[in-house]
Scaffold this motif. Structure first.
Motif, PDB file in Angstrom:
ATOM      1  N   GLU A   1     -15.658  16.076   9.735  1.00 26.29           N
ATOM      2  CA  GLU A   1     -16.557  15.127   8.920  1.00 26.29           C
ATOM      3  C   GLU A   1     -15.905  14.658   7.293  1.00 26.29           C
ATOM      4  N   ALA A   2     -15.000  15.634   6.755  1.00 32.93           N
ATOM      5  CA  ALA A   2     -14.564  15.222   5.447  1.00 32.93           C
ATOM      6  C   ALA A   2     -13.425  14.136   5.759  1.00 32.93           C
ATOM      7  N   GLU A   3     -12.511  14.332   6.845  1.00 34.48           N
ATOM      8  CA  GLU A   3     -11.774  13.234   7.354  1.00 34.48           C
ATOM      9  C   GLU A   3     -12.149  11.713   7.522  1.00 34.48           C
ATOM     10  N   MET A   4     -13.723  11.981   8.152  1.00 38.28           N
ATOM     11  CA  MET A   4     -14.339  10.812   8.498  1.00 38.28           C
ATOM     12  C   MET A   4     -14.907  10.049   7.281  1.00 38.28           C
ATOM     13  N   CYS A   5     -15.402  10.911   6.468  1.00 40.86           N
ATOM     14  CA  CYS A   5     -15.768  10.336   5.140  1.00 40.86           C
ATOM     15  C   CYS A   5     -14.751   9.816   4.282  1.00 40.86           C
ATOM     16  N   ALA A   6     -13.580  10.246   4.316  1.00 37.24           N
ATOM     17  CA  ALA A   6     -12.446   9.801   3.399  1.00 37.24           C
ATOM     18  C   ALA A   6     -12.181   8.187   4.134  1.00 37.24           C
ATOM     19  N   GLY A   7     -11.991   8.212   5.308  1.00 33.70           N
ATOM     20  CA  GLY A   7     -11.623   7.033   6.175  1.00 33.70           C
ATOM     21  C   GLY A   7     -12.720   6.138   5.894  1.00 33.70           C
ATOM     22  N   LEU A   8     -13.997   6.448   5.902  1.00 33.25           N
ATOM     23  CA  LEU A   8     -15.056   5.414   5.591  1.00 33.25           C
ATOM     24  C   LEU A   8     -15.167   4.922   4.151  1.00 33.25           C
ATOM     25  N   ASP A   9     -14.792   5.711   3.244  1.00 33.23           N
ATOM     26  CA  ASP A   9     -14.635   4.987   1.909  1.00 33.23           C
ATOM     27  C   ASP A   9     -13.301   4.176   1.687  1.00 33.23           C
ATOM     28  N   ARG A  10     -12.415   4.596   2.461  1.00 31.27           N
ATOM     29  CA  ARG A  10     -11.000   3.752   2.484  1.00 31.27           C
ATOM     30  C   ARG A  10     -11.615   2.247   3.123  1.00 31.27           C
ATOM     31  N   LEU A  11     -12.165   2.624   4.161  1.00 29.08           N
ATOM     32  CA  LEU A  11     -12.432   1.209   5.058  1.00 29.08           C
ATOM     33  C   LEU A  11     -13.323   0.358   4.116  1.00 29.08           C
ATOM     34  N   ALA A  12     -14.236   0.867   3.560  1.00 28.36           N
ATOM     35  CA  ALA A  12     -15.058   0.047   2.634  1.00 28.36           C
ATOM     36  C   ALA A  12     -14.578  -0.760   1.408  1.00 28.36           C
ATOM     37  N   ALA A  13     -13.688   0.008   0.919  1.00 30.34           N
ATOM     38  CA  ALA A  13     -12.714  -0.494  -0.137  1.00 30.34           C
ATOM     39  C   ALA A  13     -12.057  -1.670   0.533  1.00 30.34           C
ATOM     40  N   LEU A  14     -11.466  -1.439   1.598  1.00 30.83           N
ATOM     41  CA  LEU A  14     -10.563  -2.471   2.375  1.00 30.83           C
ATOM     42  C   LEU A  14     -11.127  -3.463   2.402  1.00 30.83           C
ATOM     43  N   ARG A  15     -12.520  -3.347   2.921  1.00 37.01           N
ATOM     44  CA  ARG A  15     -13.727  -4.669   3.300  1.00 37.01           C
ATOM     45  C   ARG A  15     -13.703  -5.291   1.940  1.00 37.01           C
ATOM     46  N   GLU A  16     -14.198  -4.702   0.839  1.00 36.51           N
ATOM     47  CA  GLU A  16     -14.342  -5.363  -0.370  1.00 36.51           C
ATOM     48  C   GLU A  16     -13.171  -6.109  -0.827  1.00 36.51           C
ATOM     49  N   ARG A  17     -12.115  -5.748  -0.678  1.00 38.32           N
ATOM     50  CA  ARG A  17     -10.850  -6.315  -1.063  1.00 38.32           C
ATOM     51  C   ARG A  17     -10.484  -7.495  -0.149  1.00 38.32           C
ATOM     52  N   LEU A  18     -10.875  -7.240   1.147  1.00 32.23           N
ATOM     53  CA  LEU A  18     -10.764  -8.547   2.027  1.00 32.23           C
ATOM     54  C   LEU A  18     -11.592  -9.527   1.688  1.00 32.23           C
ATOM     55  N   LEU A  19     -12.808  -9.202   1.402  1.00 32.46           N
ATOM     56  CA  LEU A  19     -13.650 -10.277   1.373  1.00 32.46           C
ATOM     57  C   LEU A  19     -13.474 -10.992  -0.240  1.00 32.46           C
ATOM     58  N   GLY A  20     -12.955 -10.273  -1.145  1.00 31.70           N
ATOM     59  CA  GLY A  20     -12.467 -10.961  -2.337  1.00 31.70           C
ATOM     60  C   GLY A  20     -11.233 -11.913  -2.229  1.00 31.70           C
ATOM     61  N   LEU A  21     -10.254 -11.562  -1.105  1.00 34.65           N
ATOM     62  CA  LEU A  21      -9.329 -12.362  -0.885  1.00 34.65           C
ATOM     63  C   LEU A  21      -9.644 -13.593  -0.265  1.00 34.65           C
ATOM     64  N   ILE A  22     -10.656 -13.843   0.334  1.00 33.79           N
ATOM     65  CA  ILE A  22     -11.213 -15.180   0.896  1.00 33.79           C
ATOM     66  C   ILE A  22     -11.397 -16.169  -0.253  1.00 33.79           C
ATOM     67  N   GLU A  23     -11.853 -15.709  -1.501  1.00 36.19           N
ATOM     68  CA  GLU A  23     -12.085 -16.512  -2.718  1.00 36.19           C
ATOM     69  C   GLU A  23     -10.647 -16.628  -3.322  1.00 36.19           C
ATOM     70  N   GLU A  24      -9.793 -15.762  -3.225  1.00 34.34           N
ATOM     71  CA  GLU A  24      -8.630 -16.001  -4.014  1.00 34.34           C
ATOM     72  C   GLU A  24      -7.693 -16.899  -3.157  1.00 34.34           C
ATOM     73  N   ASP A  25      -7.791 -16.980  -1.862  1.00 33.94           N
ATOM     74  CA  ASP A  25      -6.992 -17.775  -0.990  1.00 33.94           C
ATOM     75  C   ASP A  25      -7.277 -19.064  -1.369  1.00 33.94           C
ATOM     76  N   ALA A  26      -8.656 -19.280  -1.562  1.00 34.64           N
ATOM     77  CA  ALA A  26      -9.069 -20.776  -1.979  1.00 34.64           C
ATOM     78  C   ALA A  26      -8.296 -20.991  -3.270  1.00 34.64           C
ATOM     79  N   LEU A  27      -8.598 -19.993  -4.191  1.00 32.81           N
ATOM     80  CA  LEU A  27      -8.136 -20.426  -5.526  1.00 32.81           C
ATOM     81  C   LEU A  27      -6.643 -20.721  -5.638  1.00 32.81           C
ATOM     82  N   ALA A  28      -5.878 -20.037  -4.793  1.00 29.38           N
ATOM     83  CA  ALA A  28      -4.352 -20.205  -4.771  1.00 29.38           C
ATOM     84  C   ALA A  28      -3.991 -21.377  -4.230  1.00 29.38           C
TER      85      ALA A  28
END
Lengths: 204, 204
Positions: free
Chosen positions: B51-78
Motif C-alpha cells: 500500500e505504501a508503494e502504491m500510494c507513492a506511485g499514485l502521487d507520482r502519477l498524479a504529478a506527472l499528469r498535471e505536468r503533462l497537461l500543463g505541457l499542452i499549453e506550453e507546447d502551443a506557447l513555444a
C-alpha cells in the motif's frame, strides 16, 4: 480546453472507462491529427489536384471519429453485464450453471466492442497513410503522430479482447475472435509502422 | 464526459494543438490508466503489503499528469514565436539575418517542450512498470494499455524534436538534443515493450 473529466474518470478505481474506452479515445485523437494534415490542404493551390481526395478522406476521418467516440460509451455498457455476473450466487450447481451461462453471454459483448474499436483503428491508419502521402507537408510530423497513436489504440484494444477470449468456453468462437484481432494487429501495425518510418525519414 | 473541444481543435488547420500537445495528452491518459491499476489496491487486504508503494506511485502519477497537461499549453506557447518568424521579411541581407536569428532562438523553445514531454513519458512508463508488477490483478490489461500509450506519446513527441533540430544551425546543440531524444526512445521503448509483453503473456 483540456478534458479533465475523462482523465479523472480513467484514473478512478471504477472499471469503466478503462483501457477499452481509452483506446477508442486515442484512436479518435489519431483521427483528429490526420484530419489536421488534410485540413491544411483545403483551398490551397498547391494541393488543388488532390482536393477531392482530401475531402473524401476528411469525411471518412470525421465519421471514424464519431464512431470511436460512441464506442467509449458502448464499451462501458458492454462491461456492465459482465461485472454483474461476478456478483451472482454460485452456491448450488444450478446457480453455478446460471452464472456461467450469463458470464459466457456477457463475455461476447465485452469482446465485440473492442474488436469493433480495432476495426475502426485500422481504418484510421488507412486514412492516415493517405494524409501522410498526399496531405500538407507542413503537418507531416502530425501524420506520423497519428500513425503511432492509432497503432497504440489498436494494441490497447486487443488486450481487452484477449483477456476475455481466454475465459470463453467455446474454443472455436474464441479462436475466431483471436484470429481477427491478430490479423488486424499484423496488418494495422505494418501499415502504421510504414507511415511512421516514412515520416521519420523525411523529417530528420 | 468526452472532450470534443480538444479533439476538434486538434482536427482543425490551426497548428496548435498538434502532435506535441496530443502526445502530452496521450501520456496523461496513460498516467490515468496506470493510476486506475493502483487505485484498485487501496484499502484491500490482499495488497496491504504494497500500500505504501502504491500510494507513492499514485502521487507520482498524479504529478506527472498535471505536468503533462500543463505541457499542452506550453507546447502551443513555444510554437507561436517560431510561427511568427515565418512571416518576417527577408528581402535584404539584414532582414534575412534578423529572421534567421529569431528562428534559431524560437526553434530551441519548440524543441525543449517536446523533450520535456518525452522525459515525463519515460517517468510514466517507470510508474506503469510498478503498477503492472504490484498493482491490482483486476486491471492488469489497463497497465498494458498504459504502457503502449506512453510509448506512443514518447515517439510522437520525438517527431517534434527531430523536425526542429533538422533546422538548427548549431550542429553541436542539435546533436545534444537528438542524442537525449534517442536515449529516451531506446530506454523508454524497451521498458514499455517489456511491460506490454508481460501483460500480454499473463492474460492470453
Amino acid at each position: 480546453m483540456i478534458d479533465r473529466a475523462f482523465i479523472d474518470a480513467l484514473a478512478s478505481k471504477e472499471p469503466t472507462p478503462g483501457g477499452g474506452g481509452a483506446s477508442a479515445y486515442t484512436a479518435a485523437l489519431a483521427s483528429a491529427l490526420a484530419s489536421m494534415v488534410g485540413n491544411l490542404t483545403i483551398g490551397k493551390k498547391k494541393y488543388a489536384a488532390v482536393e477531392a481526395e482530401m475531402c473524401a478522406g476528411l469525411d471518412r476521418l470525421a465519421a471514424l471519429r464519431e464512431r470511436l467516440l460512441g464506442l467509449i460509451e458502448e464499451d462501458a455498457l458492454a462491461f456492465a453485464p459482465l461485472a454483474a455476473t461476478y456478483g451472482m450466487p454460485k452456491d448450488t450447481p444450478v446457480e453455478q450453471e446460471l452464472r456461467e451461462a450469463a458470464m459466457q453471454k456477457a463475455l461476447i459483448g465485452a469482446i465485440e466492442v473492442p474488436l469493433e474499436i480495432m476495426r475502426q483503428c485500422r481504418c484510421v491508419i488507412e486514412q492516415t497513410d493517405l494524409m501522410a502521402s498526399k496531405g500538407s507537408r507542413l503537418a507531416l510530423s502530425d501524420a506520423g503522430v497519428a500513425a503511432v497513436f492509432a497503432k497504440a489504440a489498436l494494441l490497447g484494444a486487443s488486450l481487452n479482447i484477449f483477456i476475455n477470449t481466454a475465459s470463453l468456453t467455446d474454443a472455436s468462437l474464441a479462436d475466431q475472435y483471436n484470429s481477427e484481432a491478430n490479423d488486424i494487429i499484423r496488418e494495422g501495425s505494418e501499415m502504421a509502422d510504414r507511415v511512421f518510418d516514412s515520416v521519420m525519414s523525411q523529417i530528420r
